[in-house]
Design a protein around this motif. Sequence first.
Motif, PDB file in Angstrom:
ATOM      1  N   CYS A 279      24.053  15.350   8.078  1.00  0.00           N
ATOM      2  CA  CYS A 279      24.205  15.671   9.494  1.00  0.00           C
ATOM      3  C   CYS A 279      24.218  17.172   9.708  1.00  0.00           C
ATOM      4  N   GLY A 280      24.312  17.575  10.944  1.00  0.00           N
ATOM      5  CA  GLY A 280      24.395  18.996  11.242  1.00  0.00           C
ATOM      6  C   GLY A 280      24.030  19.268  12.690  1.00  0.00           C
ATOM      7  N   MET A 281      24.024  20.554  13.043  1.00  0.00           N
ATOM      8  CA  MET A 281      23.624  20.966  14.393  1.00  0.00           C
ATOM      9  C   MET A 281      22.104  21.153  14.401  1.00  0.00           C
ATOM     10  N   VAL A 282      21.452  20.596  15.396  1.00  0.00           N
ATOM     11  CA  VAL A 282      19.986  20.660  15.467  1.00  0.00           C
ATOM     12  C   VAL A 282      19.535  22.121  15.405  1.00  0.00           C
ATOM     13  N   HIS A 283      18.583  22.401  14.529  1.00  0.00           N
ATOM     14  CA  HIS A 283      18.130  23.774  14.282  1.00  0.00           C
ATOM     15  C   HIS A 283      17.501  24.370  15.548  1.00  0.00           C
ATOM     16  N   PRO A 284      17.858  25.622  15.883  1.00  0.00           N
ATOM     17  CA  PRO A 284      17.290  26.249  17.091  1.00  0.00           C
ATOM     18  C   PRO A 284      15.761  26.239  17.094  1.00  0.00           C
TER      19      PRO A 284
ATOM     20  N   LYS B 129       3.991  22.613   4.994  1.00  0.00           N
ATOM     21  CA  LYS B 129       3.334  22.315   3.715  1.00  0.00           C
ATOM     22  C   LYS B 129       3.769  23.323   2.668  1.00  0.00           C
ATOM     23  N   GLY B 130       4.079  22.810   1.472  1.00  0.00           N
ATOM     24  CA  GLY B 130       4.490  23.704   0.400  1.00  0.00           C
ATOM     25  C   GLY B 130       5.981  23.965   0.356  1.00  0.00           C
ATOM     26  N   HIS B 131       6.717  23.501   1.373  1.00  0.00           N
ATOM     27  CA  HIS B 131       8.174  23.706   1.377  1.00  0.00           C
ATOM     28  C   HIS B 131       8.808  22.809   0.300  1.00  0.00           C
ATOM     29  N   PRO B 132       9.727  23.364  -0.485  1.00  0.00           N
ATOM     30  CA  PRO B 132      10.301  22.576  -1.580  1.00  0.00           C
ATOM     31  C   PRO B 132      11.023  21.308  -1.117  1.00  0.00           C
ATOM     32  N   ALA B 133      11.517  21.284   0.123  1.00  0.00           N
ATOM     33  CA  ALA B 133      12.228  20.097   0.605  1.00  0.00           C
ATOM     34  C   ALA B 133      11.319  18.881   0.639  1.00  0.00           C
ATOM     35  N   ARG B 134       9.993  19.119   0.683  1.00  0.00           N
ATOM     36  CA  ARG B 134       9.074  17.973   0.692  1.00  0.00           C
ATOM     37  C   ARG B 134       9.218  17.145  -0.577  1.00  0.00           C
TER      38      ARG B 134
ATOM     39  N   TYR C 281      22.460  20.967   2.789  1.00  0.00           N
ATOM     40  CA  TYR C 281      21.323  21.688   3.342  1.00  0.00           C
ATOM     41  C   TYR C 281      20.253  20.720   3.829  1.00  0.00           C
ATOM     42  N   PHE C 282      19.854  20.866   5.062  1.00  0.00           N
ATOM     43  CA  PHE C 282      18.658  20.211   5.587  1.00  0.00           C
ATOM     44  C   PHE C 282      17.906  21.252   6.390  1.00  0.00           C
ATOM     45  N   PRO C 283      16.586  21.295   6.264  1.00  0.00           N
ATOM     46  CA  PRO C 283      15.836  22.353   6.953  1.00  0.00           C
ATOM     47  C   PRO C 283      15.921  22.252   8.467  1.00  0.00           C
ATOM     48  N   PHE C 284      16.263  21.058   8.996  1.00  0.00           N
ATOM     49  CA  PHE C 284      16.203  20.865  10.448  1.00  0.00           C
ATOM     50  C   PHE C 284      17.575  20.867  11.107  1.00  0.00           C
ATOM     51  N   THR C 285      18.626  21.149  10.341  1.00  0.00           N
ATOM     52  CA  THR C 285      19.945  21.326  10.955  1.00  0.00           C
ATOM     53  C   THR C 285      20.560  22.602  10.393  1.00  0.00           C
ATOM     54  N   GLU C 286      21.354  23.267  11.233  1.00  0.00           N
ATOM     55  CA  GLU C 286      22.006  24.497  10.792  1.00  0.00           C
ATOM     56  C   GLU C 286      23.255  24.736  11.623  1.00  0.00           C
ATOM     57  N   PRO C 287      24.464  24.705  11.094  1.00  0.00           N
ATOM     58  CA  PRO C 287      24.736  24.366   9.703  1.00  0.00           C
ATOM     59  C   PRO C 287      24.545  22.872   9.428  1.00  0.00           C
ATOM     60  N   SER C 288      24.449  22.548   8.139  1.00  0.00           N
ATOM     61  CA  SER C 288      24.271  21.151   7.744  1.00  0.00           C
ATOM     62  C   SER C 288      25.472  20.693   6.935  1.00  0.00           C
TER      63      SER C 288
END
Length: 354
Positions: free
Chosen positions: A300-305, A149-154, A258-265
């Motif tokens: 796309c990207g690698m699933v975030h740890p 909640k409150g994350h700008p990606a929302r 950039y996606f919060p749930f992949t890194e790198p994206s």
Amino acid sequence: MDWRAETQALREQALPEIATDDHLLALDERRVRWLGRNGLITKLLRSIVSAPDAERREFGAAANALKAEVEAALEHQIAKVKAAAPDSRLTEQDDLTLPGRPVRLGRMHPISRTIREISRIFLSMGFEAVEGPEIEWDYYNFEALNIPKGHPARDKFNTLWASNPLGDDPSRPMLFRTHTSPMQIRIMEQRKPPIRVIVPGRCYRFEATDATHESVFFQYEGLAIDEKLSMADLKGVLYSFARQLFGGERKVRFRPDYFPFTEPSAEIAFDCFVCDGSGQKDGGRCPTCWGSGWIEAAGCGMVHPDALRRVGYDPDKYQGFAFGGGVDRLAGLLTGTPDIRLFHQNDLRYLESV
Ligand code: PHE
């Protein structure tokens, strides 16, 4: 006339009459004549009360037996008339040689066709197609994907919130899923690696519509988890997908995103299958890629740890890649549809032409 003679006389009249009727309408009139409110048998039954005490019982039995006989005769005759004239609705004016009205055959909607095609290609690479709920918990749509909640990606998801028919719990809001990515978490919770799934499905965003945006649209999500998976695997899978979908030697362009749930994206694009990436068509700008030479296909990207840890996977042992793209856009490209809103207007003249 005494009741015995009267009952017998009515019987001798009613039964032959009924047996000669050869039309349903005539039989209906016959029923009224004998058994209707003022019917002859109805009157006979009414007269039972005024019969002498000693005979009333016998008279009643005889009159009711007659009524039953006439009812049975009517029923029998109706069945006979119906069986004898199945085509009684036909008249001489009916032209039996006229050709029948054509039956309109349905066909698959271009979006469904595209979903099948996407799934078929990934199936051929060992992925399994699964589906998930369209009404989703905030937890899966955002929280578990590193969007608290409150994350700008929302903000970019323009969420349509839903109220829970079982009662709203402010700590567990519900929404129309804004992407298919919540299924990454659901699948990882349910299974152990190795995982390879493709998840097509409807998504919703509170958005103004234009030729390439709809508030109801479809995405396909891909997820692969295994030991030693890398960006190279992601690239290879998407490269093969592009070639199978569009044909030819498609190129795949990766650009950082950039996606919060992949890194790198990354953002992926395929070189345009109409102009082969040149951006030029018939001496002008290619209408399919708007002259850029690239067709943007998916995030796309690698699933975030952190996402892996959240579902109990050890990020040192398992890695995975994920991707998610829009189906409507691909359906538009494959069918040459300039405006994806045509897919949902349900104008058969259009849908049958593509
Ligand atoms: N869910 C993202 C979107 O809708 C796309 C995406 C999927 C990005 C999977 C990375 C991995 O914008």
